[in-house]
Design a protein around this motif. Sequence first.
Motif, PDB file in Angstrom:
ATOM      1  N   CYS A   1     -56.310-106.447  45.592  1.00  0.00           N
ATOM      2  CA  CYS A   1     -56.642-105.767  46.847  1.00  0.00           C
ATOM      3  C   CYS A   1     -58.130-105.453  46.797  1.00  0.00           C
ATOM      4  CB  CYS A   1     -55.820-104.494  47.039  1.00  0.00           C
ATOM      5  SG  CYS A   1     -56.242-103.187  45.869  1.00  0.00           S
TER       6      CYS A   1
ATOM      7  N   ARG B   1     -45.468-108.535  46.017  1.00  0.00           N
ATOM      8  CA  ARG B   1     -46.112-108.856  47.292  1.00  0.00           C
ATOM      9  C   ARG B   1     -45.061-108.982  48.376  1.00  0.00           C
ATOM     10  NH1 ARG B   1     -50.372-113.852  48.429  1.00  0.00           N
ATOM     11  NH2 ARG B   1     -50.659-113.449  50.673  1.00  0.00           N
TER      12      ARG B   1
ATOM     13  N   GLU C   1     -49.119-107.869  52.238  1.00  0.00           N
ATOM     14  CA  GLU C   1     -49.316-106.575  51.597  1.00  0.00           C
ATOM     15  C   GLU C   1     -48.913-106.606  50.125  1.00  0.00           C
ATOM     16  OE1 GLU C   1     -46.957-103.964  54.071  1.00  0.00           O
ATOM     17  OE2 GLU C   1     -48.792-103.144  54.976  1.00  0.00           O
TER      18      GLU C   1
ATOM     19  N   VAL D   1     -47.259-104.166  47.349  1.00  0.00           N
ATOM     20  CA  VAL D   1     -46.429-102.966  47.326  1.00  0.00           C
ATOM     21  C   VAL D   1     -46.344-102.475  45.877  1.00  0.00           C
ATOM     22  CG1 VAL D   1     -44.178-101.954  47.825  1.00  0.00           C
ATOM     23  CG2 VAL D   1     -45.100-103.752  49.310  1.00  0.00           C
TER      24      VAL D   1
ATOM     25  N   GLY E   1     -54.386 -98.568  53.565  1.00  0.00           N
ATOM     26  CA  GLY E   1     -52.980 -98.666  53.203  1.00  0.00           C
ATOM     27  C   GLY E   1     -52.198 -97.434  53.622  1.00  0.00           C
TER      28      GLY E   1
ATOM     29  N   ARG F   1     -48.555 -99.118  49.982  1.00  0.00           N
ATOM     30  CA  ARG F   1     -48.781-100.447  50.573  1.00  0.00           C
ATOM     31  C   ARG F   1     -50.279-100.633  50.802  1.00  0.00           C
ATOM     32  NH1 ARG F   1     -44.303-103.054  52.572  1.00  0.00           N
ATOM     33  NH2 ARG F   1     -42.354-101.835  52.486  1.00  0.00           N
ATOM     34  N   LEU F   2     -50.821-101.766  50.290  1.00  0.00           N
ATOM     35  CA  LEU F   2     -52.242-102.079  50.417  1.00  0.00           C
ATOM     36  C   LEU F   2     -52.406-103.515  50.895  1.00  0.00           C
ATOM     37  CD1 LEU F   2     -53.354-100.573  46.989  1.00  0.00           C
ATOM     38  CD2 LEU F   2     -53.888 -99.595  49.226  1.00  0.00           C
ATOM     39  N   PRO F   3     -53.475-103.806  51.671  1.00  0.00           N
ATOM     40  CA  PRO F   3     -53.714-105.197  52.094  1.00  0.00           C
ATOM     41  C   PRO F   3     -54.012-106.078  50.880  1.00  0.00           C
ATOM     42  CG  PRO F   3     -54.977-103.638  53.415  1.00  0.00           C
ATOM     43  CD  PRO F   3     -54.437-102.869  52.266  1.00  0.00           C
ATOM     44  N   HIS F   4     -53.361-107.252  50.824  1.00  0.00           N
ATOM     45  CA  HIS F   4     -53.620-108.196  49.729  1.00  0.00           C
ATOM     46  C   HIS F   4     -54.981-108.845  49.940  1.00  0.00           C
ATOM     47  CE1 HIS F   4     -53.131-111.973  47.362  1.00  0.00           C
ATOM     48  NE2 HIS F   4     -52.587-111.116  46.522  1.00  0.00           N
TER      49      HIS F   4
END
Length: 846
Positions: free
Chosen positions: A596, A630, A634, A636, A686, A704-707
């Motif tokens: 991320c 993943r 996102e 996780v 996130g 949850r974070l953007p990949h």
Amino acid sequence: MTSALPDGVPEHPAQVLAGDGEAARLMRATDWAGTAVGPVQQWPAALRTIVRMMLQSRHPMFLWWGPELIQFYNDAYIPSFGVGKHPAAMGQRGVDCWQEIWPIIWPQIDDVMTRGKASWHEDHLVPIFRNGRIEEVYWTYGYSPITGDDGVVAGTLVVCTETTSRVVALRRQQLLRTFATALSGAQPLQDFGAIAADFFRHEPVDVPVFLRYRWSAAESVPQWADPAPQDRARLSATDTAVRQAVAASAHARKEIAEGRPVLLRRVVEIPTRHGPEPVTDVFLVPAAKPIGEGLGELIACGLNPRVPFNDAYHELLVQVTSLLSFSRTRFEAARMHAAFQDERNNLLEQAPVAAAVMVGPNLTYQLANPLYRRIVGRDDVVGKTFEEAFPELVGTAFPDLLRRVYRSGVGYSSPETVVRLDRQGTGKLEDCHFEFNLEPVRNLAGEVYGLMAVAVDVSAQVAARRMLERSHAERQSLLERAEAAARAKDEFLAMLGHELRNPLSPIFSTLDVMRLRAGGSESRELATIRRQVAHMARLVDDLLDVARIVSGKVELRDEVVRIGDVLGDAADMVRPLLEERGHAFRLVLDDENLTCRGDQVRLAQCVSNLLGNAARYTPAGGHVDLRAHREGAEVVIEVADDGPGIDADTLPHLFEIFVRSNRGRTMGGLGIGLAVVRNLVALHGGSVECRRPRSGKGSEFRIRLPHAGSVAGTAAVPSAPAADSPVAGKRLLLVDDNEDAAQSLAELLRLYGHTVQVANDPMCALAIAAESRFEVAVLDIGLPVMDGYELAARLRDQTDGSLGFIALSGYGRAADHERSAAAGFVAHLVKPVDIGKLERLLHEVG
């Protein structure tokens, strides 16, 4: 026993003096014919009988016989002679053998011989000459008359036990107890060394002479420390002799420098009230080693010439010195704690929220700030117990609530609560609405000794809430006032966190110094202090994080981060707690390439916060899982446990500041950590959520974070050198107006091999720098008269430009770091100082 031979037939000497012991052999070898008792064959039956009985007994026995008091003794008595009298004492006249104590024992012997009067003495002091000196010896003994064949007293039998060891041990225990009592009564400004000198001025038997010296590693001769006039008159010659002896002995100086005691033989002649022999030997015991340019302490004790200097005597003098050192250390710790309390009380007095401190089991008000006194409607609460200050609340639930928090040590956070108070002093009770927190106040040992109450009067908000339907404009005004109150609270928390850093810094440094002095080990009491102070430091950091997030001043690094590195860092932070609680911990990473964008340190902080909560609130021996996978675009991150879970009513508000779940209220916490997690995750684009597992047991948190895709080509951050890797000692100038903080950090740096000079104000620092060369200057920013920025500029102009600068401050905002960099500082360290980070900087600076 009587002779079995016919009357008139003498026994052979071998029969009378039978036995294999040393005394029997010595008696057989003695020429008794040359003594007043004559040959063995002519001894009266009474003498033969008592001698046979003595030789067969295992109890120490001694016999004087006849007018000349000829001596006999058995094997058990021989050790009491020591070296010097035995074997010549066998067959010797009593007056010749015991010349040194004859005036003491002759009257007792005469009572037996002339009047047949027996006697008994317990723990009686009878000094004797043995081992080359007159020694202090204690006996429990009895004198008994022995009659001859004619029925007249012919001898004195002594049955005895030497009790010197027991009597001296009891005397020394009493000396240590009395000395400890004298030290415990010290007043705040008294010198412990002066108290000790006054105590030993009365010349106890075991310490007839006492001197205290100061010394440094750079000096070859110790200096007498502040002698009183009466000591100077009596002991000046002793002081001269001791210093000359130390100066003349390289071995003595080496032993003292390495913290070991030294015995100086025959260096003085000091008369005492304990006997005619003067004190000639002096025992030197280092009480505190000098660190760097600091002063050490050395205790000189004159030895009683009548008491053998054995291991027990050695241990007594070491204990006396240790007791003096320990009392000083304990006094300093108490003084630092009192200073911390004063700082806390000053902050609370000025706080924009109502605050009070109650102490003792009766919960007596020690402090109540102006806002607290205003919202409760009385000015005279300080010095009163809670029930005395609020008689209208006696019999309600509030006194029991306060006592429960005090006894359990577990804080309490109230919802909006109605309290009926007589705020006007008219006897009429009115409904007052408060939100309040109760937190236990602990001493350095971690023991609860009081409570701190922080309250907000929300009566106006409650009234406003009831009027919302009447006026939207009034509602908007009240909301703005509530927001202003919230901002004031946030600003106060941030200011409180900054101000609390300063007293924590010397405590951390002092603990590190004490640990290094002890060879890296740490006692249980010091470990308790370190844990409590570290806990306070973590609370301060959480408070500051909340303040920065609310004010929008958090700065994040923007780089591609491996999720595996984030999870590994978080697990390392929490692993000691997981192991202490005995949890089964599992880390699962579905894909090593998960990434991320963001700040790796802040993301690890978020995960470690969730992981630490799981470890802390799950009962011992539970299960804690950390997973990452993943889902579409996102990443996780999941933290799950099988603990008590979170009640459904709390879930919607769980991530709000100062909200605590049911398990947080029972296990402690301020309700800050999850709010920090939510805001930091949001800054990374996130979200974070908590849900109850389908099993109904435990809790499950998801971040949850953007990949970010591939990390190919990202640069690795070079690792910093280890905190304890060797650093060549550097010449440092340390400037801080807080003397405790400066001295404790200086001692710690000296233990790491650096040469440190301390200044407590800018003008003193400039004077020192004008006469000495330094490689690095470590400057406190908040100095009086001239701040650290101006001082750095003056020092730079005064030196050749080679001096490196490191800033110290209780503030750590981005603006503070930027201003330090602009002023030429290579680093800005926030108190309490991380010694590992400071050591790494010293690799690079100067």
